[in-house]
Scaffold this active site. Structure first.
Site, PDB file in Angstrom:
ATOM      1  N   TYR A 271     -23.258  -5.476   0.519  1.00 48.65           N
ATOM      2  CA  TYR A 271     -21.749  -6.289   0.836  1.00 48.65           C
ATOM      3  C   TYR A 271     -22.282  -7.603   1.597  1.00 48.65           C
ATOM      4  O   TYR A 271     -22.307  -7.467   2.715  1.00 48.65           O
ATOM      5  CB  TYR A 271     -20.794  -5.505   1.413  1.00 48.65           C
ATOM      6  CG  TYR A 271     -20.281  -4.175   0.554  1.00 48.65           C
ATOM      7  CD1 TYR A 271     -20.732  -4.060  -0.842  1.00 48.65           C
ATOM      8  CD2 TYR A 271     -19.659  -3.356   1.041  1.00 48.65           C
ATOM      9  CE1 TYR A 271     -20.017  -3.272  -1.834  1.00 48.65           C
ATOM     10  CE2 TYR A 271     -18.953  -2.279   0.559  1.00 48.65           C
ATOM     11  CZ  TYR A 271     -19.458  -2.119  -0.765  1.00 48.65           C
ATOM     12  OH  TYR A 271     -18.855  -1.171  -1.740  1.00 48.65           O
TER      13      TYR A 271
ATOM     14  N   PRO B 114      -8.905   3.166  -5.914  1.00 41.41           N
ATOM     15  CA  PRO B 114      -7.601   3.798  -6.271  1.00 41.41           C
ATOM     16  C   PRO B 114      -6.548   3.141  -6.781  1.00 41.41           C
ATOM     17  O   PRO B 114      -5.726   3.551  -7.647  1.00 41.41           O
ATOM     18  CB  PRO B 114      -7.166   4.562  -5.099  1.00 41.41           C
ATOM     19  CG  PRO B 114      -7.479   3.909  -4.111  1.00 41.41           C
ATOM     20  CD  PRO B 114      -8.921   3.159  -4.273  1.00 41.41           C
ATOM     21  N   LEU B 115      -6.641   1.770  -6.727  1.00 45.32           N
ATOM     22  CA  LEU B 115      -5.560   0.922  -7.133  1.00 45.32           C
ATOM     23  C   LEU B 115      -6.010   0.130  -8.245  1.00 45.32           C
ATOM     24  O   LEU B 115      -5.546  -0.877  -8.584  1.00 45.32           O
ATOM     25  CB  LEU B 115      -4.970   0.137  -6.007  1.00 45.32           C
ATOM     26  CG  LEU B 115      -4.309   0.804  -4.923  1.00 45.32           C
ATOM     27  CD1 LEU B 115      -3.714  -0.245  -3.923  1.00 45.32           C
ATOM     28  CD2 LEU B 115      -3.278   1.853  -5.386  1.00 45.32           C
TER      29      LEU B 115
ATOM     30  N   ARG C 213      -8.716  -2.062  -8.322  1.00 44.54           N
ATOM     31  CA  ARG C 213      -9.045  -3.403  -7.612  1.00 44.54           C
ATOM     32  C   ARG C 213      -7.742  -4.114  -7.633  1.00 44.54           C
ATOM     33  O   ARG C 213      -7.815  -5.469  -7.815  1.00 44.54           O
ATOM     34  CB  ARG C 213      -9.925  -4.063  -8.774  1.00 44.54           C
ATOM     35  CG  ARG C 213     -11.381  -3.323  -8.419  1.00 44.54           C
ATOM     36  CD  ARG C 213     -12.439  -3.749  -9.631  1.00 44.54           C
ATOM     37  NE  ARG C 213     -13.453  -3.039  -9.448  1.00 44.54           N
ATOM     38  CZ  ARG C 213     -13.725  -1.893  -9.876  1.00 44.54           C
ATOM     39  NH1 ARG C 213     -12.854  -1.238 -10.537  1.00 44.54           N
ATOM     40  NH2 ARG C 213     -14.992  -1.089  -9.790  1.00 44.54           N
TER      41      ARG C 213
ATOM     42  N   PHE D 130      -4.903  -4.020  -9.437  1.00 41.04           N
ATOM     43  CA  PHE D 130      -3.878  -4.104 -10.512  1.00 41.04           C
ATOM     44  C   PHE D 130      -2.669  -3.137 -10.397  1.00 41.04           C
ATOM     45  O   PHE D 130      -1.621  -3.424 -10.557  1.00 41.04           O
ATOM     46  CB  PHE D 130      -4.546  -3.789 -11.653  1.00 41.04           C
ATOM     47  CG  PHE D 130      -4.299  -4.650 -12.818  1.00 41.04           C
ATOM     48  CD1 PHE D 130      -4.745  -5.733 -13.536  1.00 41.04           C
ATOM     49  CD2 PHE D 130      -2.720  -4.307 -13.456  1.00 41.04           C
ATOM     50  CE1 PHE D 130      -4.346  -6.467 -14.620  1.00 41.04           C
ATOM     51  CE2 PHE D 130      -2.139  -5.109 -14.444  1.00 41.04           C
ATOM     52  CZ  PHE D 130      -3.089  -6.191 -15.087  1.00 41.04           C
TER      53      PHE D 130
ATOM     54  N   SER E 246      -1.324  -2.164  -7.754  1.00 41.07           N
ATOM     55  CA  SER E 246      -0.058  -2.389  -6.790  1.00 41.07           C
ATOM     56  C   SER E 246       1.107  -2.805  -7.345  1.00 41.07           C
ATOM     57  O   SER E 246       1.932  -3.404  -6.650  1.00 41.07           O
ATOM     58  CB  SER E 246      -1.218  -3.319  -5.747  1.00 41.07           C
ATOM     59  OG  SER E 246      -1.161  -4.735  -6.473  1.00 41.07           O
TER      60      SER E 246
END
Length: 330
Positions: A56, A208-209, A211, A213, A215
């Site tokens: 990262y 879990p979201l 990336r 979207f 939300s």
């Protein structure tokens, strides 16, 4: 706070952890002060699972975490992925390159991570992708040596096939499989999830979201100004088909008295006590919102309603561009 055991013989960790990738520029501009505050807040609330990778931003993420856990190392469970090489991309950007599971590479990489994290051990060390050129038994053998030396405590795999998981588990106990799992990404339910449950391996669900979207905060393609614009799910007609699904989830969440993000995270937690999830954020507010998902109890009727809106495989588009798909389920 909800704790769960990571695998049959693993440690207790927070059911909702913290994915730290976005703190190093993966999804827009970084804010080091806010990122450090977010990590500190997670530890303060007892949410100890911090997920990072040595690739990262070429180690920046590990260095950032080291600043946040100074004097608090015992409160953190450090999950580090390795083996994903980075290569120059368009306009000088760094993107995924090849994969290395070579024992010499791993023996070298772990000590650079220890140096950047300013610690003498890593709790969970995960091979980020399976190297097609190195037998998985050799990769896990090298990681097993690192366990014996005390520099890592547990071994993980990521995006591995059921066959590779079985081969790896014959060499050394595998504590966790990190893989994308959400309302939109459910491929693992057919073969991988039953396999790890048979072997007593915990699941660390990333994205879990989907990336961000799921939300409900993304409303137009123009809201995406980062690597997500290259992912099929967020392009063209797929974008608008998937947006309609999110609108339906938002309605259901409002009826439940929570946000769409919280409903999506609560759904993952409801899939089994052997699952933890690591929603990524770089802001304290969203961290606290994500943690609050633990308090949402989904009834059988709730789960049926969610399933009617988002049955498996309803999402439009693949989760990665075509050139990256070959590295999955390998």
């Amino acid at each position: 706070m909800m704790n769960r055991k990571l695998g049959t013989n693993g440690p207790l960790v927070s059911a909702v952890g913290l994915g730290c990738m976005g703190m190093s520029g993966a999804y827009g501009q970084s804010d080091e002060k806010e990122s450090i505050a977010t990590i500190e807040r997670a530890l303060e609330l007892g949410h100890n699972f911090l997920d990072t990778a040595d690739y990262y931003a070429l180690g920046h993420n590990e260095e950032l975490i080291s600043k946040a856990i100074t004097g608090k190392r015992e409160k953190a469970f450090l999950s580090v992925k390795t083996g994903q090489l980075v290569a120059p991309g368009p306009n000088g950007a760094m993107g995924p390159g090849s994969v290395s599971g070579h024992p010499d590479y791993l023996r070298n990489a772990v000590f650079y991570s220890l140096r950047r994290l300013k610690t003498d051990y890593i709790d969970l060390y995960t091979q980020a992708r399976v190297d097609p050129n190195i037998p998985i038994e050799e990769t896990i053998g090298a990681l097993s040596e690192l366990v014996q030396k005390g520099v890592i405590r547990y071994i993980g795999l990521s995006e591995a096939s059921a066959e590779s998981i079985r081969k790896a588990a014959c060499v050394h106990p595998i504590t966790a499989l990190q893989i994308e799992y959400s309302l939109w990404s459910r491929d693992i339910e057919a073969e991988v999830l039953p396999t790890i449950r048979e072997l007593g391996i915990g699941l660390v669900a990333y994205a879990p979201l989907s990336r961000g979207f799921l939300s409900g905060e993304i409303r137009t393609p123009e809201d995406l100004k980062d690597s997500r614009i290259h992912m099929p799910r967020y392009q063209g007609e797929n974008f608008y088909k998937n947006l309609e699904l999110v609108r339906k989830i938002k309605v259901l969440a409002a009826e439940k008295g929570c946000t769409a993000s919280q409903l999506a995270i609560a759904w993952i937690l409801a899939q089994g006590d052997d699952i933890i999830t690591i929603p990524g954020t770089k802001r304290v507010k969203y961290l606290e919102d994500n943690i609050a998902s633990e308090n949402i109890q989904l009834t059988k009727e709730d789960l049926k309603s969610i399933a009617s809106i988002m049955p498996a495989a309803i999402v439009s588009g693949a989760r990665y561009p075509e050139r990256f798909l070959s590295a999955l389920n390998r």
